[in-house]
Design a protein around this motif. Structure first.
Motif, PDB file in Angstrom:
ATOM      1  N   SER A  62      20.796  38.669  13.844  1.00 27.19           N
ATOM      2  CA  SER A  62      19.496  39.245  14.193  1.00 27.19           C
ATOM      3  C   SER A  62      19.622  40.524  14.998  1.00 27.19           C
ATOM      4  CB  SER A  62      18.662  38.233  14.987  1.00 27.19           C
ATOM      5  OG  SER A  62      19.357  37.843  16.163  1.00 27.19           O
ATOM      6  N   GLY A  63      20.776  40.834  15.511  1.00 23.48           N
ATOM      7  CA  GLY A  63      20.918  42.072  16.263  1.00 23.48           C
ATOM      8  C   GLY A  63      21.187  43.276  15.402  1.00 23.48           C
ATOM      9  N   ALA A  64      21.349  43.111  14.068  1.00 23.29           N
ATOM     10  CA  ALA A  64      21.626  44.239  13.193  1.00 23.29           C
ATOM     11  C   ALA A  64      20.404  45.121  13.068  1.00 23.29           C
ATOM     12  CB  ALA A  64      22.048  43.728  11.806  1.00 23.29           C
ATOM     13  N   SER A  65      20.606  46.396  12.664  1.00 23.29           N
ATOM     14  CA  SER A  65      19.487  47.323  12.543  1.00 23.29           C
ATOM     15  C   SER A  65      18.578  46.959  11.400  1.00 23.29           C
ATOM     16  CB  SER A  65      20.022  48.752  12.343  1.00 23.29           C
ATOM     17  OG  SER A  65      20.800  48.815  11.159  1.00 23.29           O
ATOM     18  N   PRO A 163       6.671  33.730   4.730  1.00 20.58           N
ATOM     19  CA  PRO A 163       8.043  34.259   4.744  1.00 20.58           C
ATOM     20  C   PRO A 163       8.038  35.753   4.449  1.00 20.58           C
ATOM     21  CG  PRO A 163       7.599  33.212   2.646  1.00 20.58           C
ATOM     22  CD  PRO A 163       6.360  33.023   3.464  1.00 20.58           C
ATOM     23  N   VAL A 164       7.669  36.540   5.419  1.00 21.64           N
ATOM     24  CA  VAL A 164       7.443  37.961   5.200  1.00 21.64           C
ATOM     25  C   VAL A 164       8.292  38.804   6.139  1.00 21.64           C
ATOM     26  CG1 VAL A 164       5.452  37.962   6.768  1.00 21.64           C
ATOM     27  CG2 VAL A 164       5.675  39.773   5.054  1.00 21.64           C
ATOM     28  N   GLY A 165       8.837  39.874   5.593  1.00 19.56           N
ATOM     29  CA  GLY A 165       9.537  40.870   6.377  1.00 19.56           C
ATOM     30  C   GLY A 165       8.830  42.205   6.257  1.00 19.56           C
ATOM     31  N   VAL A 166       9.181  43.136   7.140  1.00 18.72           N
ATOM     32  CA  VAL A 166       8.570  44.467   7.155  1.00 18.72           C
ATOM     33  C   VAL A 166       9.675  45.506   7.073  1.00 18.72           C
ATOM     34  CG1 VAL A 166       7.184  46.102   8.485  1.00 18.72           C
ATOM     35  CG2 VAL A 166       6.591  43.683   8.497  1.00 18.72           C
ATOM     36  N   TYR A 167       9.461  46.482   6.196  1.00 17.59           N
ATOM     37  CA  TYR A 167      10.428  47.583   6.103  1.00 17.59           C
ATOM     38  C   TYR A 167       9.666  48.894   6.276  1.00 17.59           C
ATOM     39  CZ  TYR A 167      14.760  49.924   4.854  1.00 17.59           C
ATOM     40  OH  TYR A 167      15.908  50.673   4.894  1.00 17.59           O
ATOM     41  N   SER A 168       9.666  49.371   7.518  1.00 22.04           N
ATOM     42  CA  SER A 168       8.934  50.603   7.818  1.00 22.04           C
ATOM     43  C   SER A 168       9.464  51.201   9.105  1.00 22.04           C
ATOM     44  CB  SER A 168       7.436  50.317   7.959  1.00 22.04           C
ATOM     45  OG  SER A 168       6.763  51.417   8.513  1.00 22.04           O
ATOM     46  N   ALA A 169       9.889  52.445   9.034  1.00 24.47           N
ATOM     47  CA  ALA A 169      10.394  53.108  10.239  1.00 24.47           C
ATOM     48  C   ALA A 169       9.286  53.282  11.264  1.00 24.47           C
ATOM     49  CB  ALA A 169      10.990  54.464   9.860  1.00 24.47           C
ATOM     50  N   SER A 170       8.057  53.583  10.805  1.00 26.65           N
ATOM     51  CA  SER A 170       6.968  53.814  11.750  1.00 26.65           C
ATOM     52  C   SER A 170       6.561  52.529  12.465  1.00 26.65           C
ATOM     53  CB  SER A 170       5.753  54.408  11.025  1.00 26.65           C
ATOM     54  OG  SER A 170       5.305  53.542  10.014  1.00 26.65           O
ATOM     55  N   VAL A 171       6.729  51.382  11.823  1.00 27.82           N
ATOM     56  CA  VAL A 171       6.435  50.103  12.468  1.00 27.82           C
ATOM     57  C   VAL A 171       7.583  49.692  13.376  1.00 27.82           C
ATOM     58  CG1 VAL A 171       5.937  47.647  12.049  1.00 27.82           C
ATOM     59  CG2 VAL A 171       4.921  49.390  10.587  1.00 27.82           C
ATOM     60  N   GLY A 172       8.784  50.204  13.100  1.00 31.68           N
ATOM     61  CA  GLY A 172       9.938  49.866  13.922  1.00 31.68           C
ATOM     62  C   GLY A 172      10.688  48.641  13.447  1.00 31.68           C
ATOM     63  N   LYS A 174      13.040  47.083   9.980  1.00 27.24           N
ATOM     64  CA  LYS A 174      13.663  47.299   8.677  1.00 27.24           C
ATOM     65  C   LYS A 174      14.331  45.986   8.251  1.00 27.24           C
ATOM     66  CE  LYS A 174      14.312  52.291   8.647  1.00 27.24           C
ATOM     67  NZ  LYS A 174      15.274  53.404   8.422  1.00 27.24           N
ATOM     68  N   GLU A 175      13.553  45.165   7.566  1.00 23.58           N
ATOM     69  CA  GLU A 175      13.974  43.812   7.212  1.00 23.58           C
ATOM     70  C   GLU A 175      13.948  43.654   5.698  1.00 23.58           C
ATOM     71  OE1 GLU A 175      11.620  42.229  11.204  1.00 23.58           O
ATOM     72  OE2 GLU A 175      10.769  41.939   9.190  1.00 23.58           O
ATOM     73  N   LEU A 176      15.067  43.231   5.146  1.00 23.22           N
ATOM     74  CA  LEU A 176      15.166  42.976   3.706  1.00 23.22           C
ATOM     75  C   LEU A 176      15.584  41.517   3.484  1.00 23.22           C
ATOM     76  CD1 LEU A 176      16.970  46.235   2.491  1.00 23.22           C
ATOM     77  CD2 LEU A 176      14.548  45.660   2.257  1.00 23.22           C
ATOM     78  N   GLY A 177      15.342  41.007   2.283  1.00 17.63           N
ATOM     79  CA  GLY A 177      15.786  39.674   1.925  1.00 17.63           C
ATOM     80  C   GLY A 177      14.717  38.615   1.983  1.00 17.63           C
ATOM     81  N   TYR A 178      13.525  38.964   2.366  1.00 17.97           N
ATOM     82  CA  TYR A 178      12.433  37.996   2.417  1.00 17.97           C
ATOM     83  C   TYR A 178      11.801  37.806   1.035  1.00 17.97           C
ATOM     84  CZ  TYR A 178      11.889  37.452   7.487  1.00 17.97           C
ATOM     85  OH  TYR A 178      12.059  37.124   8.803  1.00 17.97           O
ATOM     86  N   PRO A 179      11.178  36.659   0.789  1.00 18.01           N
ATOM     87  CA  PRO A 179      10.390  36.511  -0.437  1.00 18.01           C
ATOM     88  C   PRO A 179       9.247  37.521  -0.523  1.00 18.01           C
ATOM     89  CG  PRO A 179      10.877  34.359   0.476  1.00 18.01           C
ATOM     90  CD  PRO A 179      11.314  35.370   1.508  1.00 18.01           C
ATOM     91  N   ILE A 180       8.650  37.869   0.623  1.00 15.82           N
ATOM     92  CA  ILE A 180       7.597  38.885   0.672  1.00 15.82           C
ATOM     93  C   ILE A 180       8.064  39.984   1.618  1.00 15.82           C
ATOM     94  CG2 ILE A 180       5.165  39.370   1.138  1.00 15.82           C
ATOM     95  CD1 ILE A 180       4.663  36.341   1.045  1.00 15.82           C
ATOM     96  N   THR A 181       7.925  41.229   1.186  1.00 17.49           N
ATOM     97  CA  THR A 181       8.253  42.361   2.045  1.00 17.49           C
ATOM     98  C   THR A 181       7.086  43.332   2.036  1.00 17.49           C
ATOM     99  OG1 THR A 181      10.613  42.157   1.530  1.00 17.49           O
ATOM    100  CG2 THR A 181       9.858  44.230   2.521  1.00 17.49           C
ATOM    101  N   TYR A 182       6.593  43.677   3.226  1.00 18.60           N
ATOM    102  CA  TYR A 182       5.564  44.709   3.370  1.00 18.60           C
ATOM    103  C   TYR A 182       6.285  45.987   3.802  1.00 18.60           C
ATOM    104  CZ  TYR A 182       1.478  41.654   2.940  1.00 18.60           C
ATOM    105  OH  TYR A 182       0.508  40.811   2.465  1.00 18.60           O
TER     106      TYR A 182
END
Length: 616
Positions: A62-65, A163-172, A174-182
Motif C-alpha cells: 500500500s505504500g507504492a505510488s 470494489p473501486v479504485g481511482v486513477y487521477s493525478a488531480s485527485v491524488g 493512482k490505483e489500478l487492478g480494481y474491478p471498477i476504476t474511476y
C-alpha cells in the motif's frame, strides 16, 4: 478440476464458509454456473479468486505510488440498503439493457439533462454488472476532477463497499487492478497496456470524445480495444452533439444510433426534479458582428476584445445588480480570463462580494473560492470556461451570460448550472447579455449544429416589448406580463405556453372525450394502439401511441400505461395483434375518458404525464 456443476457448487460453499462477506459475489457465480454451464462458472470463480489475490497483494504494497488498496473485491452492502433510483434513472438502465439486446455491436449513448443524476445511473450500472457478472472489469472516464469525485461519491452511496479504485493525478490517487476504476482521461490515456483487459468503458460528458480517430479518448480506447476487441463503450451526456460535426452518433464517431433518451428536460421540470429557468433580455447587449470565427465558434482573443471594455463592463454590472434583487448566488460566464477578472473587479467596486476563477487559478485557491461561494460568503463568481461542467451548486439563482457562442452545447451547459432545485427559491434567473438564448432558442429545443455549417441561423425567439421576457416566436400572449403580441401575417396552430428559455412547460387541458383504435405503423411494420384525446379546444387533439407488442422496454412501458388507463390488469386476449388491439380499443371506448390530461411536447408527438378522472 471440476467434472460437473455440483462439484463447483460445493467449492463455492466452502469459499462462502471462509469468506462470508463475499456471499453475494459467490451467489452470483453459482447463478452463472447453473445458467451458463460449468465452463462459464469456472471462469467466473477463477476471476473472483484472482481478484482476491490481487487485492491482498495490493494491501501488502500500500505504500507504492500506484496501489490497489486491499478491500473485499466484490463485497456487497450487507446492512446499508441501496438508494432507490428515480423512475427515469431506472428507465435509462432498462433502455440501455434493451439497446444491448437489440444491437450486438456498437456503443450506446444515454442523453439526460444537466442535473438529472447521471452519476446515479453509472453507479447502478456498475453494481448491476458486477453483481450479475463478477468477472466484469469496468472503467469510468471523465475529464475533470470534480466529476470523478462526484461520480465516486454517488457510487459509494449506492454501494458502500464497492470494489473501486481511482486513477487521477488531480485527485491524488493512482490505483489500478480494481474491478471498477474511476479515472481522469488526462492521467490514464497513455496507460492502456497497464490498465489491461476492460469489458466496459463508461464516459461521462461523452460529447467530448472526438469524431475523428484522434485525441486522448480515441487513442486510449484504441489501445484498450487492441487488448479486448469485444470492448463496449457507454456514453452519457446532456448535449449529444459537437460543434462542426453534428450528432455524436454521426459517422465516424464511436457512438451508435439510436440515442437513448429516457427523459426530457421539460418532463423533469414538470415533475419537480429540476428547477425552471426564467430568462430576460437585457438593455446592454454585445455587438460581435465583426468578430471572426474559427472551427465554428468565435476566436476568443477577438471576442474578448469586442466585449471586455470598461464602459460595457460597468453597464453590465449595473444591470446585473439592478435585476438581481435579493438573489444570493450569482454565476457569471465570461469570454476569457481578463474579462472574468475585470467583471469581478467591477462587481467588487460596486459593493458586491465577488471572486474570479479561471484555468490559471491554483487548485487550493479554486477549492477555497468555490467553498466560500457555496457557503454564501461570496455572492458572485465569475469564470472563464471552467465552471460549465463538473460544477454542482444547486442554489445558483442567477446566471449572467456574458459569453457569446455559436456552440449550442456550451449554451446548454452554461444554462444547466441553474437547473438544480434550490433551497430558497423555485427558479433561476438567466440574464442574456450575450444573445445566446436568441441565437439558440429554448434549451428544451436546442438543435444539434449542422456539419460544417456557417452558424448564421437564428432561433425562433422574440422579445416582449413590455417586460423584455424572451419567448417563442409564435407566442401570442406574454406568459409573464400578459402583453398581446400583434397578429402575425401567417397564423400557425401552435399551443405552446410559458415559452421562455425553457421552451414549453407542461400543458394541462380539459378532455371532452377520447377514442381508441388499432393503428398500423408503416415505419415499424407493427400494430399499435392509438388514443385520441379531444379537448375543449376544437383544434387540439392529443394523440397517444401504445406500443404493446414492441420488444423490451417500449412494450413493457406501454403495458404499464394501458393498465393505468384501464384501472385494472390487462385482460387475457386471443387472436392476432390487430384483433387483440380491436378488443382493447372496444374496452377503452366503453370507459369514461379522463376529465383532465397533462402532457409535454416532444417534437411532433405528445408525452402524456398524467390523466385525471373526476370521481362522481
Amino acid at each position: 478440476m471440476y467434472t460437473n456443476v455440483n462439484e463447483l457448487l460445493d467449492a463455492l460453499r466452502q469459499s462462502l464458509a471462509e469468506h462470508p462477506a463475499e456471499r453475494d459475489a459467490l451467489k452470483a457465480i453459482a447463478t452463472i454456473a447453473r445458467r451458463d454451464g460449468l465452463e462459464a462458472g469456472i471462469a467466473a470463480y477463477e476471476a473472483w479468486k484472482q481478484s482476491r489475490l490481487s487485492n491482498e497483494a495490493g494491501a501488502e504494497h500500500s505504500g507504492a505510488s500506484e496501489t490497489t488498496p486491499g478491500k473485499p473485491t466484490l463485497a456487497q452492502p450487507t446492512h446499508t440498503p441501496s438508494l432507490q433510483l428515480r423512475d427515469y434513472q431506472q428507465r435509462a438502465l432498462d433502455q440501455l439493457y434493451d439497446w444491448f439486446v437489440q444491437h450486438k455491436t456498437g456503443n450506446p449513448c444515454i442523453v439526460l439533462p444537466t442535473g438529472a443524476g447521471k452519476s446515479h445511473v453509472v453507479a447502478a450500472l456498475c453494481k448491476d454488472a458486477l453483481t450479475q457478472w463478477p468477472e466484469t472489469r469496468i472503467l469510468m472516464l471523465t475529464h475533470v476532477k470534480e466529476l470523478i469525485e462526484q461520480n465516486l461519491e454517488k457510487l459509494l452511496l449506492h454501494w458502500p463497499n464497492a470494489p473501486v479504485g481511482v486513477y487521477s493525478a488531480s485527485v491524488g490517487r493512482k490505483e489500478l487492478g480494481y474491478p471498477i476504476t474511476y479515472a481522469g482521461i488526462q492521467s490514464i490515456w497513455r496507460r492502456a497496456e497497464d490498465v489491461g483487459h476492460v469489458d466496459l468503458v463508461v464516459i461521462d460528458e461523452a460529447h467530448l470524445v472526438s469524431h475523428k480517430d484522434t485525441g486522448m479518448y480515441r487513442t486510449f480506447l484504441d489501445g484498450l480495444t487492441r487488448i479486448n476487441p469485444r470492448l463496449r463503450v457507454v456514453g452519457l451526456t446532456a448535449t449529444p452533439f459537437r460543434l462542426g460535426h453534428g450528432l455524436i452518433t454521426d459517422p465516424p464517431a464511436i457512438f451508435s444510433k439510436p440515442l437513448i433518451k429516457p427523459a426530457s428536460l421539460t418532463e423533469l421540470v414538470a415533475k419537480g426534479y429540476l428547477a425552471p429557468l426564467w430568462s430576460k433580455a437585457t438593455d446592454t447587449t454585445y455587438d460581435v458582428s465583426g468578430v471572426a470565427k474559427r472551427n465554428g465558434d468565435y476566436v476568443e482573443s477577438e471576442l474578448q476584445a469586442a466585449v471586455d471594455k470598461d464602459d460595457l463592463n460597468r453597464s453590465v454590472v449595473d444591470e446585473i445588480i439592478a435585476r438581481a434583487g435579493n438573489r444570493r448566488s450569482w454565476l457569471v460566464f465570461c469570454t476569457g480570463v481578463k474579462h472574468a477578472e475585470h467583471i469581478a473587479a467591477e462587481l467588487r467596486e460596486q459593493g458586491v462580494e465577488a471572486a474570479c476563477i479561471t484555468g490559471e487559478t491554483p487548485k487550493t485557491e479554486r477549492e477555497r473560492l468555490i467553498g466560500a461561494f457555496k457557503a454564501g460568503k461570496i455572492r458572485a463568481l465569475t469564470n472563464a470556461n471552467v465552471l460549465t461542467t463538473g460544477f454542482d451548486h444547486p442554489d445558483v439563482d442567477l446566471i449572467a451570460m456574458l459569453r457569446p457562442t455559436e456552440s449550442p452545447g456550451l449554451y446548454v451547459q452554461m444554462a444547466g448550472r441553474g437547473l438544480r432545485p434550490k433551497s430558497h427559491t423555485d427558479h433561476c434567473l438567466v440574464l442574456d447579455f450575450a444573445g445566446v438564448v436568441e441565437r439558440h432558442g429554448p434549451i428544451t429545443a436546442v438543435e444539434p449544429p449542422e456539419k460544417n455549417g456557417n452558424g448564421n441561423g437564428r432561433a425562433p425567439v422574440k422579445k416582449c416589448p413590455q417586460c423584455r421576457e424572451l419567448v417563442h416566436a409564435k407566442v401570442k400572449e406574454c406568459p409573464v406580463c400578459g402583453y398581446d403580441f400583434p397578429p402575425a401575417e401567417r397564423t400557425v396552430n401552435l399551443w405552446l405556453r410559458d415559452t421562455d428559455i425553457m421552451g414549453g412547460a407542461a400543458e394541462t387541458h380539459t378532455v371532452t372525450r377520447w377514442h381508441w383504435t388499432p393503428h398500423y405503423s408503416v415505419n415499424s411494420g407493427r400494430w399499435l394502439l392509438l388514443g385520441e384525446y379531444h379537448t375543449t379546444s376544437s383544434r387540439l387533439v392529443i394523440t397517444q401511441y401504445l406500443t404493446l407488442f414492441y420488444p423490451g422496454f417500449p412494450g413493457r412501458r406501454a403495458q404499464a400505461d394501458l393498465e393505468a388507463l384501464l384501472g385494472e390488469p390487462l385482460p387475457q386476449l386471443q387472436g392476432s395483434e390487430q384483433e387483440k388491439l380491436e378488443e382493447l380499443a372496444k374496452i377503452l371506448n366503453q370507459k369514461p375518458a379522463p376529465s383532465e390530461i397533462s402532457f409535454v411536447r416532444d417534437g411532433k408527438f405528445f408525452r402524456i404525464i398524467s390523466a385525471k378522472w373526476r370521481l362522481l
